[in-house]
Scaffold this motif. Structure first.
Motif, PDB file in Angstrom:
ATOM      1  N   PRO A  13      37.776  45.858  39.366  1.00 42.19           N
ATOM      2  CA  PRO A  13      38.186  46.913  38.456  1.00 42.19           C
ATOM      3  C   PRO A  13      38.213  46.493  36.989  1.00 42.19           C
ATOM      4  CG  PRO A  13      40.097  45.890  39.432  1.00 42.19           C
ATOM      5  CD  PRO A  13      38.904  45.249  40.077  1.00 42.19           C
ATOM      6  N   VAL A  14      38.238  47.495  36.117  1.00 48.17           N
ATOM      7  CA  VAL A  14      38.588  47.278  34.718  1.00 48.17           C
ATOM      8  C   VAL A  14      40.098  47.115  34.685  1.00 48.17           C
ATOM      9  CG1 VAL A  14      38.526  48.256  32.402  1.00 48.17           C
ATOM     10  CG2 VAL A  14      36.645  48.710  34.001  1.00 48.17           C
ATOM     11  N   MET A  15      40.582  46.051  34.061  1.00 46.75           N
ATOM     12  CA  MET A  15      41.994  45.716  34.217  1.00 46.75           C
ATOM     13  C   MET A  15      42.476  44.806  33.102  1.00 46.75           C
ATOM     14  SD  MET A  15      41.744  42.726  37.150  1.00 46.75           S
ATOM     15  CE  MET A  15      43.339  42.034  36.670  1.00 46.75           C
ATOM     16  N   ARG A  16      43.768  44.590  33.089  1.00 47.23           N
ATOM     17  CA  ARG A  16      44.396  43.516  32.323  1.00 47.23           C
ATOM     18  C   ARG A  16      44.975  42.514  33.319  1.00 47.23           C
ATOM     19  NH1 ARG A  16      45.442  45.060  26.844  1.00 47.23           N
ATOM     20  NH2 ARG A  16      45.229  47.317  26.547  1.00 47.23           N
ATOM     21  N   GLY A  17      45.152  41.273  32.867  1.00 46.78           N
ATOM     22  CA  GLY A  17      45.838  40.303  33.697  1.00 46.78           C
ATOM     23  C   GLY A  17      44.967  39.160  34.151  1.00 46.78           C
ATOM     24  N   ALA A  18      45.643  38.165  34.710  1.00 48.03           N
ATOM     25  CA  ALA A  18      44.980  36.906  35.025  1.00 48.03           C
ATOM     26  C   ALA A  18      44.166  36.946  36.296  1.00 48.03           C
ATOM     27  CB  ALA A  18      46.034  35.798  35.136  1.00 48.03           C
ATOM     28  N   SER A  19      44.595  37.732  37.281  1.00 51.14           N
ATOM     29  CA  SER A  19      44.007  37.641  38.613  1.00 51.14           C
ATOM     30  C   SER A  19      43.868  39.020  39.235  1.00 51.14           C
ATOM     31  CB  SER A  19      44.890  36.761  39.510  1.00 51.14           C
ATOM     32  OG  SER A  19      44.513  36.887  40.863  1.00 51.14           O
ATOM     33  N   SER A  20      42.669  39.328  39.704  1.00 52.03           N
ATOM     34  CA  SER A  20      42.465  40.618  40.381  1.00 52.03           C
ATOM     35  C   SER A  20      43.136  40.637  41.744  1.00 52.03           C
ATOM     36  CB  SER A  20      40.964  40.905  40.517  1.00 52.03           C
ATOM     37  OG  SER A  20      40.261  39.776  41.000  1.00 52.03           O
ATOM     38  N   HIS A  22      45.854  39.368  42.398  1.00 49.20           N
ATOM     39  CA  HIS A  22      47.279  39.549  42.156  1.00 49.20           C
ATOM     40  C   HIS A  22      47.536  40.867  41.418  1.00 49.20           C
ATOM     41  CE1 HIS A  22      47.026  35.287  43.092  1.00 49.20           C
ATOM     42  NE2 HIS A  22      48.340  35.207  43.168  1.00 49.20           N
ATOM     43  N   VAL A  23      47.093  40.967  40.184  1.00 45.45           N
ATOM     44  CA  VAL A  23      47.443  42.124  39.366  1.00 45.45           C
ATOM     45  C   VAL A  23      46.818  43.415  39.893  1.00 45.45           C
ATOM     46  CG1 VAL A  23      47.402  43.120  37.063  1.00 45.45           C
ATOM     47  CG2 VAL A  23      47.692  40.657  37.333  1.00 45.45           C
ATOM     48  N   ALA A  24      45.479  43.435  40.009  1.00 42.41           N
ATOM     49  CA  ALA A  24      44.803  44.683  40.388  1.00 42.41           C
ATOM     50  C   ALA A  24      45.146  45.102  41.811  1.00 42.41           C
ATOM     51  CB  ALA A  24      43.294  44.530  40.218  1.00 42.41           C
ATOM     52  N   ALA A  25      45.136  44.146  42.727  1.00 41.00           N
ATOM     53  CA  ALA A  25      45.470  44.472  44.118  1.00 41.00           C
ATOM     54  C   ALA A  25      46.909  44.957  44.217  1.00 41.00           C
ATOM     55  CB  ALA A  25      45.245  43.258  45.009  1.00 41.00           C
ATOM     56  N   ALA A  26      47.821  44.257  43.559  1.00 43.22           N
ATOM     57  CA  ALA A  26      49.225  44.663  43.593  1.00 43.22           C
ATOM     58  C   ALA A  26      49.393  46.063  43.008  1.00 43.22           C
ATOM     59  CB  ALA A  26      50.077  43.661  42.826  1.00 43.22           C
ATOM     60  N   HIS A  27      48.662  46.334  41.944  1.00 45.49           N
ATOM     61  CA  HIS A  27      48.748  47.651  41.320  1.00 45.49           C
ATOM     62  C   HIS A  27      48.314  48.740  42.305  1.00 45.49           C
ATOM     63  CE1 HIS A  27      47.530  51.039  38.750  1.00 45.49           C
ATOM     64  NE2 HIS A  27      48.474  50.615  37.928  1.00 45.49           N
ATOM     65  N   ILE A 126      47.547  43.691  52.376  1.00 43.96           N
ATOM     66  CA  ILE A 126      46.930  42.414  52.026  1.00 43.96           C
ATOM     67  C   ILE A 126      45.941  42.608  50.886  1.00 43.96           C
ATOM     68  CG2 ILE A 126      47.234  41.399  54.310  1.00 43.96           C
ATOM     69  CD1 ILE A 126      44.323  42.054  54.927  1.00 43.96           C
ATOM     70  N   SER A 127      45.817  41.579  50.075  1.00 45.38           N
ATOM     71  CA  SER A 127      44.814  41.543  49.018  1.00 45.38           C
ATOM     72  C   SER A 127      43.646  40.720  49.537  1.00 45.38           C
ATOM     73  CB  SER A 127      45.410  40.894  47.760  1.00 45.38           C
ATOM     74  OG  SER A 127      44.392  40.511  46.864  1.00 45.38           O
ATOM     75  N   THR A 128      42.454  41.325  49.549  1.00 47.57           N
ATOM     76  CA  THR A 128      41.294  40.677  50.179  1.00 47.57           C
ATOM     77  C   THR A 128      40.309  40.096  49.177  1.00 47.57           C
ATOM     78  OG1 THR A 128      40.175  42.825  50.360  1.00 47.57           O
ATOM     79  CG2 THR A 128      41.484  42.093  52.247  1.00 47.57           C
ATOM     80  N   GLY A 129      40.632  40.156  47.876  1.00 50.12           N
ATOM     81  CA  GLY A 129      39.776  39.555  46.865  1.00 50.12           C
ATOM     82  C   GLY A 129      39.184  40.583  45.923  1.00 50.12           C
ATOM     83  N   PRO A 323      33.035  39.016  39.903  1.00 49.85           N
ATOM     84  CA  PRO A 323      33.674  39.886  40.879  1.00 49.85           C
ATOM     85  C   PRO A 323      35.200  39.824  40.872  1.00 49.85           C
ATOM     86  CG  PRO A 323      32.947  37.890  41.962  1.00 49.85           C
ATOM     87  CD  PRO A 323      32.491  37.785  40.536  1.00 49.85           C
ATOM     88  N   THR A 324      35.803  38.834  40.193  1.00 57.57           N
ATOM     89  CA  THR A 324      37.256  38.725  40.149  1.00 57.57           C
ATOM     90  C   THR A 324      37.682  38.460  38.715  1.00 57.57           C
ATOM     91  OG1 THR A 324      37.390  36.316  40.435  1.00 57.57           O
ATOM     92  CG2 THR A 324      37.207  37.656  42.450  1.00 57.57           C
ATOM     93  N   ALA A 325      38.975  38.606  38.448  1.00 58.90           N
ATOM     94  CA  ALA A 325      39.477  38.295  37.108  1.00 58.90           C
ATOM     95  C   ALA A 325      39.391  36.799  36.834  1.00 58.90           C
ATOM     96  CB  ALA A 325      40.912  38.787  36.957  1.00 58.90           C
TER      97      ALA A 325
END
Length: 498
Positions: A13-20, A22-27, A126-129, A323-325
């Motif tokens: 995704p288009v996002m802010r933060g260090a880790s997709s 963590h941040v994007a999946a959690a969001h 679960i966050s799968t990456g 593919p990831t942050a």
């Protein structure tokens, strides 16, 4: 079958933060939970299992922040993200984070409980990456939800409540009927029904079909068509998302423009307090014209672009997980760094990124983008393979050369570990992004020169996944091995976590 999407799984995704992861999946998980409760809750409990990778990294890599932002109802690019927890508490919510051994079987498991005066939801996901998720349990009931459907949950043991002709993808799990799609569902009064909207940019549908799922089936599909990799990417994503090829192309154009803006922003300089490195890209830009600096040609342009994107990520700026942050510099920095240095037009950039996205689909289908499962080879390694195919596309290479470049680049990444210092996605992440960009440059030129990759791409992806799973868990983004555990690494950890 869950078919990967270029814009869901590989580039975004288009996002802010260090880790997709963590941040994007959690969001996305938080957004689904908020939707389930219709935004009405006053108590938030977040639980992480001590045997997973999130226990040591949930705060420093942004899992909490991503959840809080979603629970506030904000977008994942909201500039207030770092303060979302404070806003949530000031809204009247009671927020608690616990470390609880609840028997999580996946490295990236979230357990989120929201409660109001009259309602409650306990969601395990679960966050799968790369920001991708799967909800696996709601209120103790097993199910499977990826966030790409409109979901209707009917809490009843009577599966005849739903017209099977209108909802032919009904999955019965203990006492919940899960209806995928936007079918109109009528149930008697007194039966509990919940609906949740998709959280992924490209939706799914019950009759979804794709023309191919790996390079083997892609080559068979293309046997009488003679399409290039980027054209095949259009065919795939158009079928996957039920959208026109023109829309696919323009969606990728939007991504390219975001990335170009982020690169420019990084080169100008970024500031952010909670980071290990100060802004690195401006220093590199200044040095490239000096006499005491190696003249690496295009390689220097690539290093600058990769560093700029990593700087923006570390300063909570807007980036694209590609593919990831954690690997957001490798693919776009390599592809756009070369294209911009050679004054290539925007359409060429879009075609190259589409080609990279299709390689990413194959990786997502057969392996993973999650460092918690496959080490850094799953993130910057995958990005390198995708970047190699993008470079060949920029220089009008053949389909076979694009596939061969991806294969050679991926072959060189096996065993690459993930050992973030102080649980920040900065060191040695910046260096590994730059390293894998150089790997992509080399693989692309080797392919364009006619080097034989020997091992077919599909076999390389499967082997890469097997190697990644055999990497010790201490070296898969837990901060419990490698550079993270050196004396200096531990000193930095204490400094960053005072």
């Amino acid at each position: 079958m869950h078919y990967p999407s270029i814009f869901n799984d590989a580039i975004g995704p288009v996002m802010r933060g260090a880790s997709s992861s963590h941040v994007a999946a959690a969001h996305r998980i938080g957004a689904l939970a908020r939707d389930y409760m219709n935004g009405d809750f006053h108590t938030v409990l977040i639980e992480y299992d001590p045997n997973g990778s999130l226990e040591p990294t949930h705060e420093s890599q942004g899992s909490d922040m991503g959840l809080f932002t979603a629970l506030m109802g904000w977008d994942v690019t909201d500039e207030r993200m770092t303060e979302a927890g404070r806003y949530l508490e000031e809204s009247g919510c009671s927020v608690e984070i616990r470390i609880t051994d609840y028997g999580a079987t996946h490295e990236n498991t979230y357990k989120l409980t929201l409660e109001s005066d009259v309602d409650k939801v306990c969601m395990i996901a679960i966050s799968t990456g790369g920001g991708m998720i799967e909800v696996i349990e709601i209120n103790g009931i097993k199910l499977s939800m990826f966030g790409d459907y409109h979901e209707t949950l009917i809490f009843s043991e009577d599966e005849t409540l739903v017209d099977g002709q209108n909802a032919d993808y009904i999955l019965k799990r203990q006492r919940v009927i899960q209806v995928k799609g936007q079918d109109f569902v009528t149930v008697p009064d007194g039966i509990e029904v919940r609906t949740m909207a998709p959280v992924l940019p490209i939706g799914a549908r019950k009759t979804m079909m794709v023309p191919f799922v790996d390079t083997t089936s892609m080559l068979a599909f293309n046997e009488d068509k003679n399409l290039s990799l980027w054209e095949l990417a259009l065919k795939y994503e158009s079928a996957r998302g039920n959208i026109s090829e023109e829309i696919v192309f323009e969606k990728m154009r939007d991504i390219v423009r975001i990335l170009d803006h982020s690169i420019d922003q990084g080169i100008k300089g970024t500031t952010y307090e909670d980071r290990i490195y100060p802004a690195q890209a401006p220093k590199y830009k200044e040095k490239t014209g000096a006499n005491n600096f190696l003249n690496l040609g295009l390689h220097n342009d690539v290093i600058l672009a990769v560093t700029a994107l990593m700087d923006v990520k570390s300063s909570m700026g807007v980036i694209v997980a590609a593919p990831t942050a954690g690997s957001c510099g490798t693919l776009p920095g390599t592809c756009l760094g070369v294209a911009n240095a050679l004054n290539m037009d925007e359409d060429q950039k879009v075609k190259a990124m589409l080609a990279a996205g299709l390689i990413g689909v194959f990786i997502a289908h057969m392996a993973t983008f999650s460092a918690e499962i496959g080490g850094c080879q799953a993130e910057t390694g995958s990005g390198s393979g995708m970047a190699a195919a993008a470079l060949v596309t920029l220089f009008d290479g053949t389909l076979d050369q694009s596939i061969g470049a991806a294969s050679m680049a991926l072959q060189n990444t096996f065993g690459l570990v993930c050992d973030p210092v102080a649980n920040r996605v900065e060191a040695p992440c910046l260096g590994k992004n730059v390293l894998m960009a150089g790997n992509a440059l080399s693989a692309a030129n080797m392919a364009l020169a006619g080097f034989d990759p020997l091992i077919p791409l599909d076999e390389v992806i499967i082997a890469m996944h097997q190697v990644g799973q055999s990497i010790p868990c201490e070296l898969r983004c837990t901060g419990k091995g490698g550079l993270a555990m050196t004396p200096t690494g531990q000193k930095i950890f204490k400094q960053m976590n005072n």
